[in-house]
Scaffold this active site. Structure first.
Site, short mmCIF file in Angstrom:
data_model
loop_
_atom_site.label_atom_id
_atom_site.label_comp_id
_atom_site.label_asym_id
_atom_site.label_seq_id
_atom_site.Cartn_x
_atom_site.Cartn_y
_atom_site.Cartn_z
N HIS A 1 -23.68 81.10 105.18
CA HIS A 1 -22.82 81.36 104.02
C HIS A 1 -22.55 82.86 103.81
O HIS A 1 -23.39 83.69 104.14
CB HIS A 1 -23.52 80.78 102.79
CG HIS A 1 -22.68 80.73 101.55
ND1 HIS A 1 -22.71 81.72 100.61
CD2 HIS A 1 -21.80 79.80 101.11
CE1 HIS A 1 -21.88 81.40 99.62
NE2 HIS A 1 -21.32 80.23 99.90
N SER B 1 -22.83 74.09 104.74
CA SER B 1 -21.88 73.84 103.66
C SER B 1 -20.50 73.41 104.15
O SER B 1 -19.84 72.63 103.48
CB SER B 1 -21.75 75.08 102.79
OG SER B 1 -21.33 76.18 103.56
N ASP C 1 -31.76 78.46 103.20
CA ASP C 1 -30.87 78.25 102.05
C ASP C 1 -30.56 76.75 101.96
O ASP C 1 -29.81 76.22 102.78
CB ASP C 1 -29.60 79.08 102.28
CG ASP C 1 -28.54 78.86 101.20
OD1 ASP C 1 -28.75 78.00 100.31
OD2 ASP C 1 -27.50 79.55 101.25
C1 LIG Z 1 -22.66 77.60 97.25
C2 LIG Z 1 -23.57 78.24 98.19
C3 LIG Z 1 -24.32 79.35 97.81
C4 LIG Z 1 -24.10 80.06 96.51
O1 LIG Z 1 -24.61 79.34 95.43
P1 LIG Z 1 -23.96 79.56 94.01
O2 LIG Z 1 -24.98 79.08 93.07
O3 LIG Z 1 -22.70 78.76 94.01
O4 LIG Z 1 -23.68 81.02 93.88
C5 LIG Z 1 -25.23 79.85 98.69
N1 LIG Z 1 -25.41 79.30 99.91
C6 LIG Z 1 -24.70 78.24 100.30
C7 LIG Z 1 -24.94 77.67 101.65
C8 LIG Z 1 -23.75 77.68 99.47
O5 LIG Z 1 -23.02 76.65 99.88
#
Ligand SMILES: *Cc1c(COP(=O)(O)O)cnc(C)c1O
Length: 425
Positions: free
Chosen positions: A150, A206, A231
């Protein structure tokens, strides 16, 4: 202007083409010509599977509200209760006087969920990644990230000042080459403080919906003495026992140094978090700049997240995850019957790769005419030439919704182009 000292005349060269608006207009026109111009979509409905947009009601297959908790009555009520009890804002950063009881309660719940000693919340997942990575590595260190990680991981890695190395997507072999290079470098380094290596990956990706080989990554980083940050933005609440994530499902959660998640996706609220040992959390409280230098999240968001977490880890959460799995299976079966070859992903994110940016937008428009909201995802969110529809399914969808999606997709993409639904090349 009043009669102050005379204002110097600006140089004549600042013509209209050089003005900020002039320059940006030109850049925006170039984006539009490449099919990359993006605009905001104003939605007039609360969280749910139906959105109203430009006077039309569309079934939404694009949100990350995988369990349908954002609009859940108990989550709404908890947000309201937190607002009543704690007020509209937290009044200061966490280290001044914004560290309210409700933030601590939420963090205790998150640590219980992740079975870690502690957890720390941030204003968003983006800020959590930024704060964690930049405080853990810096000049002299190495940060190795998956090629499809991301944007917040990429930006944090760059900002950290550590040497950035990118390994091929979900490819432990490629990561091992980097780890070997870093180990050699370290052996030849005579400085007192040896460089550290931080490996960062998503767990459920994602934009491609596939899963990181966490067991192999954990083995590798242990063998080379590196640290691992995972993550779990899209896996928290969705995968694993109690929705604890892919690391828990893979049985390696206890071996990952830094576990990250967001409260804004399956948990239906807003905010991000890091879960790990007390020493890690203590360090982040001291050094994560996106934690230290920002106002604490609003109490309502913490209240909503805590209630969602309670639902997600309980019986209702299991039921919602079962409903989600049923919808995913139905979608895969429906598209399979339509002759589509599906990528081996079994989560709530299904990428339909179209390739060309403008073609992806056209398909998305066709789906909209059929009453479905499935936006085209383009560069810079994904690589150029790998534009796609990113279909996401929620436990709140009905079987009839998914049925309509399958037939609309089959109509909108009559001949699945070669490589359709394969993950990014
Ligand atoms: C959406 C997302 C984020 C960020 O999270 P938010 O709470 O929306 O800022 C981080 N990492 C991945 C893989 C994401 O899809």
């Amino acid at each position: 202007m009043s009669d102050g000292p005379s204002v110097p005349t600006p140089p004549a060269r600042a013509g209209r083409a050089d003005s900020l608006a002039g320059v940006l207009r030109e850049r925006l026109d170039r984006l539009a010509a490449d099919g990359l111009r993006r605009v905001l979509r104003r939605i007039e409905t609360p969280a749910g599977t139906v959105v109203e947009w430009e006077g039309r009601r569309l079934t939404n297959f694009s949100s990350n509200d995988y369990l349908g908790l954002a609009g859940h009555p108990a989550v709404r009520e908890a947000a309201q209760a937190a607002l009543r009890q704690w007020g509209g804002g937290s009044t200061a950063s966490r280290l001044i006087c914004g560290s309210l009881g409700i933030h601590h309660e939420l963090e205790e719940s998150l640590a219980r969920l992740k079975r870690t000693e502690a957890a720390l919340t941030f204003g968003s997942g983006f800020l959590a990644a930024l704060g964690a990575i930049t405080s853990l590595v810096g000049t002299g260190d190495v940060v190795a990230i998956d090629r499809l990680a991301h944007a917040c991981i990429v930006d944090a890695a760059r900002l950290s000042g550590a040497r950035l190395r990118v390994f091929a997507h979900n490819d432990p072999g490629d990561l091992e080459q980097i780890l070997r290079w870093a180990a050699d470098r370290r052996r030849n380094d005579s400085s007192a403080e040896p460089g550290r290596v931080l490996v960062v990956t998503e767990s459920l990706f994602s934009m491609d919906g596939d899963r990181a080989p966490l067991r192999e990554l954990v083995e590798l980083k242990d063998r080379y003495g590196a640290w691992l940050m995972v993550d779990e933005a899209h896996a928290t609440g969705v995968l694993g026992p109690e929705g604890r994530g892919l690391a828990a499902e893979s049985g390696v959660d206890g071996r990952i140094e830094v576990q990250m998640g967001t409260l804004g996706k399956a948990l239906g609220a807003a905010g991000g978090f890091i879960a790990g040992g007390t020493v890690l959390i203590d360090w982040l409280v001291n050094r994560a700049r996106s934690f230290v230098f920002t106002t604490a999240p609003v109490p309502a968001a913490a209240g909503a997240a805590r209630a969602a977490l309670g639902i997600s880890t309980g019986e209702e959460g299991e039921q919602r995850r079962a409903a989600l799995r049923a919808r995913i299976a139905q979608l895969r079966q429906g598209l399979g019957q339509a002759g589509w070859s599906l990528p081996p992903v079994d989560g709530p994110i299904l990428p339909v790769i179209i390739g060309d940016e403008r073609a992806a937008v056209e398909v998305s428009t066709r789906l909209r005419d059929d009453g479905l909201l499935v936006p085209a995802v383009r560069y810079p969110t994904v690589a150029r030439g790998s534009a796609r529809l990113r279909v996401t399914v929620s436990a709140a969808h009905g079987a009839d919704d998914v049925e309509r999606l399958c037939s609309a997709l089959a109509r909108a993409v009559p001949v699945p182009p070669p490589g359709t639904l394969a993950t990014t090349p």
